[in-house]
Design an enzyme around this catalytic site. Structure first.
Site, PDB file in Angstrom:
ATOM      1  CE  LYS A 116      -3.907  -2.358   2.084  1.00  0.00           C
ATOM      2  NZ  LYS A 116      -4.542  -2.855   3.296  1.00  0.00           N
TER       3      LYS A 116
ATOM      4  CD  GLN B 182      -3.499  -4.323   6.442  1.00  0.00           C
ATOM      5  OE1 GLN B 182      -3.479  -3.326   5.733  1.00  0.00           O
ATOM      6  NE2 GLN B 182      -4.036  -5.467   6.034  1.00  0.00           N
TER       7      GLN B 182
ATOM      8  CG  ASP C 225     -10.163  -0.290   5.002  1.00  0.00           C
ATOM      9  OD1 ASP C 225     -10.106  -0.593   3.789  1.00  0.00           O
ATOM     10  OD2 ASP C 225      -9.673  -0.995   5.903  1.00  0.00           O
TER      11      ASP C 225
END
Ligand SMILES: NC(=O)c1ccc[n+]([C@@H]2O[C@H](COP(=O)([O-])OP(=O)(O)OC[C@H]3O[C@@H](n4cnc5c(N)ncnc54)[C@H](OP(=O)(O)O)[C@@H]3O)[C@@H](O)[C@H]2O)c1
Length: 282
Positions: A51, A95, A118
């Site tokens: 990422k 994460q 997200d």
């Protein structure tokens, strides 16, 4: 003999990233993305590294904040509060999975919804569930929709079956398909005769985390099959939730694993970060 068209997620993701890089180049600032990793889960380390690398390659100000596995929940919340308050930060991603002692819902709820790239904050999930525009959409489901559109799959009126009902994938994918006028069935581990449900699908989305569970004879001839699953077999091979060899003899189009949905997730994270930056900074 392979009959299905293989949907090349790697190529679609690259085209998306190139387009985003062009848009970022034209800006007077670099959209800021912060990925927070807690602990040393090897898969998380690899995902987070990708990422950050992809973000920087596309001109974003991408940075990872790595915290030890023993970090107390309160300290993670303090990190998020600082990122929420930092005007240079447009996108925050935690994460997952988090270590056992940290409650994911508490952490997700603490992220400023405007920076929740997200798309997991209840405000963003609520926008999606209500069919309202303007919220941030979870990256993997967004990537699935990009792939369907790229494959030229007719969506309005199509029968879509989503296998899996997680907050991360199944539910938001189903909402997006509904928003695109599909007739949607959400299947899960308690679904009766799953194979028969799948066989009715013009569009079949598999998101279960069960290696090669969806067999060729679960698929209607000509259906579009999107395989979200990523499963590591004991022999080290990476496979999806769909038996790819069998599916490719029946389906009209199918995504491979790897090289299907996976690359789209990172590209859509960058897309969300740019969207969040433009929305926040007017
Ligand atoms: N490509 C990417 O970027 C990406 C991103 C995220 C996830 N993934 C992968 O996608 C897969 C799913 O992820 P997730 O986070 O959604 O997983 P998850 O939270 O474990 O949810 C799995 C879902 O599948 C259902 N399920 C499990 N076994 C089943 C069975 N035998 N029959 C029918 N349904 C079954 C579960 O049903 P119940 O609700 O009834 O338990 C659950 O709703 C995993 O392989 C994951 O690694 C890939």
């Amino acid at each position: 003999m392979t009959t299905a068209r293989i949907i090349d997620g790697k190529a679609v993701a690259e085209a998306l990233r190139v387009g985003l890089a062009r848009q970022v180049e034209a800006l007077s600032f670099r959209p800021g993305l912060r990925v927070v990793r807690v602990g040393e889960d090897p898969a998380s380390i690899a995902y987070v590294r990708t990422k950050e690398r992809m973000a920087r390659a596309a001109g974003f100000d991408g940075e990872t904040i790595a915290l030890p596995a023993t970090t107390p929940e309160a300290a993670v919340l303090a990190t998020i509060a600082a990122l929420n308050a930092d005007p240079a930060v447009d996108g925050i991603l935690i994460q997952l999975p988090l270590p056992q002692h940290i409650r994911p819902a508490v952490i997700i709820d603490a992220i400023d919804p405007a920076k929740d790239v997200d798309g997991l904050h209840p405000i963003n999930a609520g926008h999606l569930a209500a069919g309202r525009a303007g919220g941030l959409i979870p990256c993997t489901p967004k990537g699935v929709m990009h792939l369907l559109r790229h494959a030229g799959t007719a969506l309005a009126g199509a029968r879509a079956v989503v296998v899996g009902r997680s907050q991360l994938v199944g539910r938001p994918v189903a909402q997006l398909l509904l928003g695109a006028d599909c007739t949607v069935t959400i299947a899960h581990s308690r679904t009766r005769d799953l194979a028969a449900e799948c066989r009715r699908a013009d569009i079949l989305i598999a998101a279960t985390g069960r290696a090669e569970m969806v067999r060729g004879d679960w698929i209607a001839p000509g259906a579009t099959v999107i395989d979200v699953g990523i499963n590591r077999l004991p022999d080290g091979r990476l496979v999806g939730d769909v038996a790819f060899g069998e599916a490719s003899k029946v389906a009209g189009a199918v995504t491979p694993v790897p090289g299907g949905v996976g690359p789209m997730t990172v590209a859509c994270l960058l897309e969300n970060t740019l969207e969040a930056a433009l929305a926040r900074r007017g």
